[in-house]
Scaffold this active site. Structure first.
Site, mmCIF file in Angstrom:
data_model
loop_
_atom_site.group_PDB
_atom_site.id
_atom_site.type_symbol
_atom_site.label_atom_id
_atom_site.label_comp_id
_atom_site.label_asym_id
_atom_site.label_seq_id
_atom_site.Cartn_x
_atom_site.Cartn_y
_atom_site.Cartn_z
ATOM 1 N N VAL A 1 -56.201 -59.860 31.494
ATOM 2 C CA VAL A 1 -56.320 -58.468 31.173
ATOM 3 C C VAL A 1 -57.482 -57.872 30.669
ATOM 4 O O VAL A 1 -58.032 -58.084 29.635
ATOM 5 C CB VAL A 1 -55.298 -58.537 29.888
ATOM 6 N N HIS A 2 -58.486 -57.261 31.682
ATOM 7 C CA HIS A 2 -59.726 -56.953 31.568
ATOM 8 C C HIS A 2 -60.108 -55.883 30.844
ATOM 9 O O HIS A 2 -60.924 -56.084 29.542
ATOM 10 C CB HIS A 2 -60.206 -56.765 32.717
ATOM 11 N N ASP A 3 -59.590 -54.546 30.832
ATOM 12 C CA ASP A 3 -60.099 -53.361 30.239
ATOM 13 C C ASP A 3 -59.903 -53.270 28.826
ATOM 14 O O ASP A 3 -60.482 -52.737 27.916
ATOM 15 C CB ASP A 3 -59.165 -52.085 31.059
#
Ligand code: RIB
Ligand code: CA
Length: 319
Positions: free
Chosen positions: A246-248
């Site tokens: 889960v990057h953002d």
């Protein structure tokens, strides 16, 4: 005083989590949203941003960005985010109006209206920020700070062998943004893959989102659960097991709070000519270029603390 942020995103599953996180925070003001093509085409991103902002009660202008990168042919990530960008989630058509301006013009107008106040947050390709810099070269000095999810510094890519998605989609735009912001009063904060891939949702987090959706009357709770389940299915099919990177949201929460990671200055530039490495973000750890730092690179991430903060914020805000 809530922190005003312009969110430029390619919504996308983790972009949607980031937007929801900001909507759940009293210390954040989403001042504007720019729809940038990336995970899915710009028009689909825009549909998602209009619907999500309406469901979240985010009364900010939402402007459609360019429908293609500066040079690179468009590419999309239907396999990762689904054809609609939010996996299995079904969103209602928005009834709210879009902002008639281009995404680039919205960047420029909001920065000019709030000199020194607005934080730029780029969670997708840099196409529209690069176009905004052509309109207003003073953007690096008009914005308070810029935070970017993108790149992979001396770390394998997730798109090409050495390139990360947001940079790979539009390498020319990313290179222009880094060059322009190298002279900003505060260097851009870059959340690259070696930081953001430490944020891993396991089955436990998916179950928390499913439980939230089961008890909550808020439609976005079900949307996130359906989207993240698709994201798990992609990661499992891609060999990462029943998990999701889960990057953002990490870059978003750090932009808002300054927490969950440190930063370190580094000269970073984007490879445009490499046959094998086009789109790679190269970090000059040894100072061979004789240039000063161009980014503050997210470092020393505290994953467990952040994941609990994120899920707790969503549960409190959507519960
Ligand atoms: O590489 C991860 C990035 O690409 C994230 O922003 C994701 O949403 C996609 O845009
Ligand atoms: Ca994104």
């Amino acid at each position: 005083m809530a922190l005003p942020l312009l969110v430029d995103c390619d919504t996308g599953i983790d972009d949607a989590i980031a937007l929801t996180y900001l909507a759940c925070r009293d210390d954040a003001e989403v001042a504007g949203i720019v729809s940038t093509g990336g995970n899915v085409p710009a028009a689909t991103v825009h549909r998602n941003n209009l619907a999500l902002s309406e469901l979240l009660g985010v009364d900010a202008p939402v402007a459609l960005g360019a429908d293609r990168p500066l040079v690179e042919p468009p590419m999309f990530a239907d396999d990762t985010h689904g054809a609609g960008g939010l996996g299995h989630a079904v969103l209602p058509e928005a009834t709210r109006a879009e902002d008639p301006r281009s995404g680039a013009q919205l960047w420029v107008d909001l920065a000019r209206e709030r000199p020194g106040e607005l934080v730029g947050l780029v969670l997708g390709p840099h196409t529209n920020l690069a176009l905004a810099l052509e309109i207003e070269p003073e953007l690096p000095r008009l914005l308070r700070r810029l935070h970017v999810m993108g790149g992979a510094i001396n770390h394998r890519g997730n798109t090409g062998a050495t390139s990360e998605w947001n940079i790979a989609v539009d390498p020319e735009a990313a290179q222009r943004v880094l060059a322009a912001f190298a002279s900003a009063p505060q260097l851009p904060v870059l959340g690259a893959l070696q930081a953001t891939e430490q944020i891993v949702f396991t089955g436990a987090e998916l179950e928390r989102l499913e439980a939230l959706a089961a008890r909550s009357a808020h439609p976005v709770a079900r949307i996130l659960a359906e989207a993240v389940r698709f994201y798990f299915e992609f990661h499992q099919a891609d060999g990462f097991g029943w998990t999701a990177h889960v990057h953002d949201p990490l870059v978003t929460a750090h932009a808002l709070t300054g927490e969950f990671a440190s930063t370190r200055p580094l000269p970073v530039d984007v490879e445009l000519a490499g046959t094998l490495t086009r789109g790679q973000t190269v970090g000059d750890e040894l100072g061979r270029w004789g240039r000063g730092p161009t980014v503050e690179l997210l470092d020393e991430v505290r994953p467990a603390e952040f994941v609990e903060h994120l899920l707790g914020t969503l549960e409190a805000g959507l519960g």
